[in-house]
Design a protein around this motif. Sequence first.
Motif, mmCIF file in Angstrom:
data_model
loop_
_atom_site.group_PDB
_atom_site.id
_atom_site.type_symbol
_atom_site.label_atom_id
_atom_site.label_comp_id
_atom_site.label_asym_id
_atom_site.label_seq_id
_atom_site.Cartn_x
_atom_site.Cartn_y
_atom_site.Cartn_z
ATOM 1 N N TRP A 195 34.843 -64.674 -54.334
ATOM 2 C CA TRP A 195 36.288 -64.632 -54.539
ATOM 3 C C TRP A 195 36.804 -66.037 -54.865
ATOM 4 N N ASP A 219 41.746 -69.556 -52.189
ATOM 5 C CA ASP A 219 43.049 -69.019 -51.810
ATOM 6 C C ASP A 219 44.183 -69.647 -52.620
ATOM 7 N N HIS A 220 44.143 -70.978 -52.807
ATOM 8 C CA HIS A 220 45.253 -71.636 -53.510
ATOM 9 C C HIS A 220 45.280 -71.278 -54.991
ATOM 10 N N VAL A 265 44.357 -68.173 -56.135
ATOM 11 C CA VAL A 265 44.873 -66.806 -56.189
ATOM 12 C C VAL A 265 46.392 -66.792 -56.025
ATOM 13 N N TYR A 266 46.884 -67.577 -55.057
ATOM 14 C CA TYR A 266 48.304 -67.496 -54.712
ATOM 15 C C TYR A 266 49.116 -68.666 -55.258
#
Length: 600
Positions: free
Chosen positions: A507, A510-511, A513-514
Amino acid sequence: MKISYYPQLKTISFLCLLSLFSFNVFAQVGIGTTNPSTNSLLEIGDATTTTKGLLLPRVNLTGTANFVPMAAHVQGMVVYNKNTAGNVTPGYYYNDGTQWVRIGSSNGDWALLGNTNTTPGTSVGQNYLGTTDAKNLVFATAGAERAKISGTTGNTVIGTTTLPTDIKLEVSGGTNSGVFGHSDNVGGYLGKQGNITIGIPTQTMLGAGVYATNPTAGYTSVFAQSTGNATVAASINYSSVWIANYNYVQNASALYNPPASYSQLNITNSSLGGFQSDIKGYSDRGATSSNPAYTVGGNFTAIAKNQDAMGVIGSAFSDANIRIGGYFEGNNYTGTNNAYAYVGGTTNGVTNRKIVGTGTVSEIVPTKEYGRITLTCPESPEYWYQDYGDVRLVNGRATIQLDEILADVIVVDEQNPIRVTCTPVGMPYFNGVTIMKQTNNSVEILELNGGRHSGKLQYQIVVKPKTNYGEERFPQAPGPGYLKADKEPLAAKAKNQPNDGRKIFSWPADHIVYKYNPEDMVGIGDVVSGGPYTGKIKLGNGKYGEGMPFANPQKPVTSNQPIENKTGAIENQSQTPQIENTPILSNEKPNFPEELKDRN
């Protein structure tokens, strides 16, 4: 030869001799004067005598303690010494009855108003302040001894009268502080006497052996350094009563997060092996008997009633295969390993795991009736997701619809179908089911043998996650932390080596994706854990460093003096490192396998 004797001539000579002297009732004697002072026994010359002097006996002394060439020490004896021997040099000496004492002169003694034309040193013809024998040299004021220098060792004391045998300089302040040294900007005490108060709640100590104060920007209170051929740590603390090293930071700033203690290890040798630890704790109880407590190598506590808290944060930044936030292991006293675990990261560079290790994954449940029990997770040769639910069977047909979130994070194809197990509820003559059709998010089932039951079915589904897709079954596992992959025994090699170049799904961060900037989420003094400044310390808006600077980054120390960089070269630079601030938002696409790109 005939000698004639003339009494008259003797009489005349005697009278001439008497004419040279003048006597009075007080027996004053004058030589070259007819009017000697009434306060003297002998006066030589008068106001008109300007070209003659007094020439005393000239002798060769051998030392102040030796009466030779006299027959004995005679108090009041005055001579001029011509000899240089022992502790005497040419000059006038008087005898005090036990030794010769030099009569002071501007050429040999120190003047109260200072001296000129001196030749520093202790050799013949040179000048110094001190003694020529092995007697102690004492300094006093108001008749009281204030300092002393040993005549044999040179050891010196100030503020005490007892000379040490193994200390070159001792300063005693008594009930006051001992020594205070300072520049215009920074200073410190040796032997600080008086209360020292720190912290909230207040803590007070009665004094300190070494106390440094640093009220000016750009200066440190204490600095220790070991370089060159040094073989011992730059700073060592030892205690047999309480904490060996105590650090306390009182931070009221809303801008930066200084740690109470910081250390940094820089490695520049490319062949050095082993665990290169910035901080190491070692708690040793050895083979001491009994088991009343716990021996702990590191103990961290976070206390915050209204703020999120973490006792320990472990982060690793590397392009090597193993990059793990933490490693833990337990062994018996002789070294047999019970279990080890890697937490948070990857152990092969391609598959990501929160925990991988030996032993089982278990939960502890404190039951009231059955005691504290352990429940253990099932294990599998490969990674699966499980889900449970129920569906309505109508006339022997039903469709199980996957949760849309679950459907979004799994792979469904011929090699990875949705696996379904059904249990009928209240249908004792149920014939079982078969899967007739499945899509990426649903399964159609049909009752066997033409059954047309209607009722509730409970189901369990097992599906293949996208996470680590491509890893396959029984992948290679890591050995204990001390065992590097290139040192692995051949027998420990598994057939499945996920880092053989195959595509394995992971994956995106996080930063990404968002779409946020990790450096905006941390305070000054914190490590950035994502984006172009990954692994660097935030020193201010747009400023990042390879490590924590020794000065407050909001009040940087700048200097035109050369400082040494990591390579040993000398350069002029600010002591606050900066890294160019570039935008962080990335257009990077998630790293999907080819088989999944159409779905994402």
